[in-house]
Design a protein around this motif. Structure first.
Motif, PDB file in Angstrom:
ATOM      1  N   ILE A 169       2.800   1.322  -1.130  1.00 43.39           N
ATOM      2  CA  ILE A 169       3.569   2.421  -0.539  1.00 43.39           C
ATOM      3  C   ILE A 169       2.637   3.589  -0.220  1.00 43.39           C
ATOM      4  N   ASP A 170       2.606   3.969   1.049  1.00 39.51           N
ATOM      5  CA  ASP A 170       1.911   5.176   1.470  1.00 39.51           C
ATOM      6  C   ASP A 170       2.923   6.313   1.415  1.00 39.51           C
ATOM      7  N   MET A 171       2.746   7.228   0.487  1.00 39.17           N
ATOM      8  CA  MET A 171       3.756   8.255   0.250  1.00 39.17           C
ATOM      9  C   MET A 171       3.978   9.164   1.452  1.00 39.17           C
TER      10      MET A 171
ATOM     11  N   ARG B  57       7.437  10.239   3.468  1.00 37.42           N
ATOM     12  CA  ARG B  57       7.700  11.638   3.114  1.00 37.42           C
ATOM     13  C   ARG B  57       8.003  11.794   1.625  1.00 37.42           C
ATOM     14  N   PHE B  58       7.304  10.980   0.804  1.00 36.44           N
ATOM     15  CA  PHE B  58       7.412  11.083  -0.649  1.00 36.44           C
ATOM     16  C   PHE B  58       6.381  12.055  -1.211  1.00 36.44           C
ATOM     17  N   GLY B  59       5.498  12.563  -0.362  1.00 31.18           N
ATOM     18  CA  GLY B  59       4.385  13.390  -0.808  1.00 31.18           C
ATOM     19  C   GLY B  59       3.136  12.928  -0.098  1.00 31.18           C
ATOM     20  N   SER B  60       2.044  12.755  -0.852  1.00 33.33           N
ATOM     21  CA  SER B  60       0.794  12.256  -0.305  1.00 33.33           C
ATOM     22  C   SER B  60       0.088  11.478  -1.408  1.00 33.33           C
ATOM     23  N   GLY B  61      -0.485  10.335  -1.052  1.00 33.52           N
ATOM     24  CA  GLY B  61      -1.090   9.452  -2.039  1.00 33.52           C
ATOM     25  C   GLY B  61      -0.567   8.041  -1.837  1.00 33.52           C
ATOM     26  N   GLN B  62      -0.820   7.190  -2.790  1.00 34.09           N
ATOM     27  CA  GLN B  62      -0.437   5.795  -2.623  1.00 34.09           C
ATOM     28  C   GLN B  62      -0.107   5.181  -3.980  1.00 34.09           C
ATOM     29  N   TYR B  63       0.821   4.223  -3.968  1.00 38.02           N
ATOM     30  CA  TYR B  63       1.047   3.442  -5.176  1.00 38.02           C
ATOM     31  C   TYR B  63       1.383   2.006  -4.806  1.00 38.02           C
ATOM     32  N   ARG B  64       1.207   1.127  -5.795  1.00 30.38           N
ATOM     33  CA  ARG B  64       1.441  -0.288  -5.587  1.00 30.38           C
ATOM     34  C   ARG B  64       2.377  -0.815  -6.667  1.00 30.38           C
ATOM     35  N   TYR B  65       3.318  -1.691  -6.252  1.00 27.52           N
ATOM     36  CA  TYR B  65       4.201  -2.375  -7.188  1.00 27.52           C
ATOM     37  C   TYR B  65       3.567  -3.689  -7.620  1.00 27.52           C
TER      38      TYR B  65
ATOM     39  N   ILE C 102       4.446   0.125 -11.569  1.00 29.99           N
ATOM     40  CA  ILE C 102       3.611   0.676 -10.501  1.00 29.99           C
ATOM     41  C   ILE C 102       2.270   1.199 -11.007  1.00 29.99           C
ATOM     42  N   LEU C 103       1.299   1.127 -10.117  1.00 29.18           N
ATOM     43  CA  LEU C 103      -0.009   1.730 -10.319  1.00 29.18           C
ATOM     44  C   LEU C 103      -0.178   2.782  -9.227  1.00 29.18           C
TER      45      LEU C 103
ATOM     46  N   ASP D 187      -3.460  15.267  -2.712  1.00 31.39           N
ATOM     47  CA  ASP D 187      -2.281  14.401  -2.865  1.00 31.39           C
ATOM     48  C   ASP D 187      -1.305  14.976  -3.881  1.00 31.39           C
ATOM     49  N   TRP D 188      -0.032  14.603  -3.739  1.00 33.83           N
ATOM     50  CA  TRP D 188       1.030  15.076  -4.621  1.00 33.83           C
ATOM     51  C   TRP D 188       2.211  14.121  -4.500  1.00 33.83           C
ATOM     52  N   ASN D 189       3.157  14.245  -5.405  1.00 34.85           N
ATOM     53  CA  ASN D 189       4.347  13.390  -5.408  1.00 34.85           C
ATOM     54  C   ASN D 189       5.585  14.271  -5.427  1.00 34.85           C
TER      55      ASN D 189
END
Length: 243
Positions: free
Chosen positions: A61-63, A67-75, A134-135, A142-144
């Motif tokens: 997921i590209d945040m 529009r979740f913020g900025s940064g990235q996470y993976r399931y 998630i990681l 970046d922010w969430n």
């Protein structure tokens, strides 16, 4: 210096050895509670390094895109790394009394069974069959955004985030933030600096708040403040699966 007990004990033993009476009091009072050190720096780095092994994850997921913020996470897929699986399985039975107590206060059904395996089977039967572990990875700027991790009708009211990098050394900024809507009052905010290897237990959606008529629901959202420098990585443990 690392406590020698961290080198000789299992992850499950470290979780069980936490002061659960004090953690429960903090959860009841604030909706979040910081644990002691659960993972060594080497374990943190091993988990963080998994981010580049694409086959371990079902989605990225590209945040900013959402529009979740900025940064990235993976399931993660359901084939969880051993240490992630052990963390999740060790936390569940110790968080269960808090979850059931909150449900009683709020007059909700406490439908969580005694084991995580039984609970996940219920989630899958209800159509929630995707892994939600998630990681997360943040860089400078970046922010969430403030949010709640509700992935379907069935949810567990508590989750855990574990810091994988050292604040002040590996990154600056990036505090874990929470806002709570209080009955007939302005929202209250809090921030927590998540130390490397330590966990923060927090509410998924809301918590019981004492009121004149008994207990009211206090909705809570969480997020991450802007990372000023460096790289901040974290492991998120969610105790219900997603649609």
């Amino acid at each position: 210096m690392i406590d020698t007990t961290l080198r000789t004990s299992s992850v499950g033993e470290r979780i069980a050895a936490q002061d659960w009476d004090a953690l429960t009091d903090e959860l009841n009072e604030y909706g979040n509670a910081l644990t002691g050190q659960l993972l060594t720096p080497a374990q943190c780095q091993e988990i963080a390094a998994l981010y580049d092994e694409s086959e371990r994850f079902r989605a990225t997921i590209d945040m900013a895109r959402y529009r979740f913020g900025s940064g990235q996470y993976r399931y993660f897929t359901h084939e969880l790394p051993d240490v992630v699986r052990e963390l999740r399985e060790a936390f569940y039975p110790l968080l269960l009394p808090v979850a059931r107590g909150w449900a009683e206060m709020l007059g909700r059904p406490a439908r969580w069974p005694d084991t995580l395996a039984e609970w996940l089977a219920m989630c899958h039967a209800a159509g929630q069959a995707k892994s939600a572990q998630i990681l997360l990875r943040y860089g400078p700027g970046d922010w969430n955004a403030l949010h709640r991790d509700v992935f379907g009708e069935l949810l567990f009211p508590l989750q855990v985030v574990i810091g994988l990098d050292a604040p002040g050394a590996d990154f600056t900024g990036g505090e874990f933030i929470m806002t709570e809507q209080r009955p007939r009052a302005q929202s209250r905010g809090s921030s927590t600096t998540l130390l490397q290897g330590h966990g923060l237990i927090f509410t998924t959606r809301d918590r019981p708040v004492a009121s004149r008529r008994g207990w009211s629901t206090g909705p809570i959202r969480h997020g991450v403040s802007t990372v000023r420098s460096g790289r901040r990585r974290a492991l998120g443990l969610v105790f219900h699966d997603a649609k």
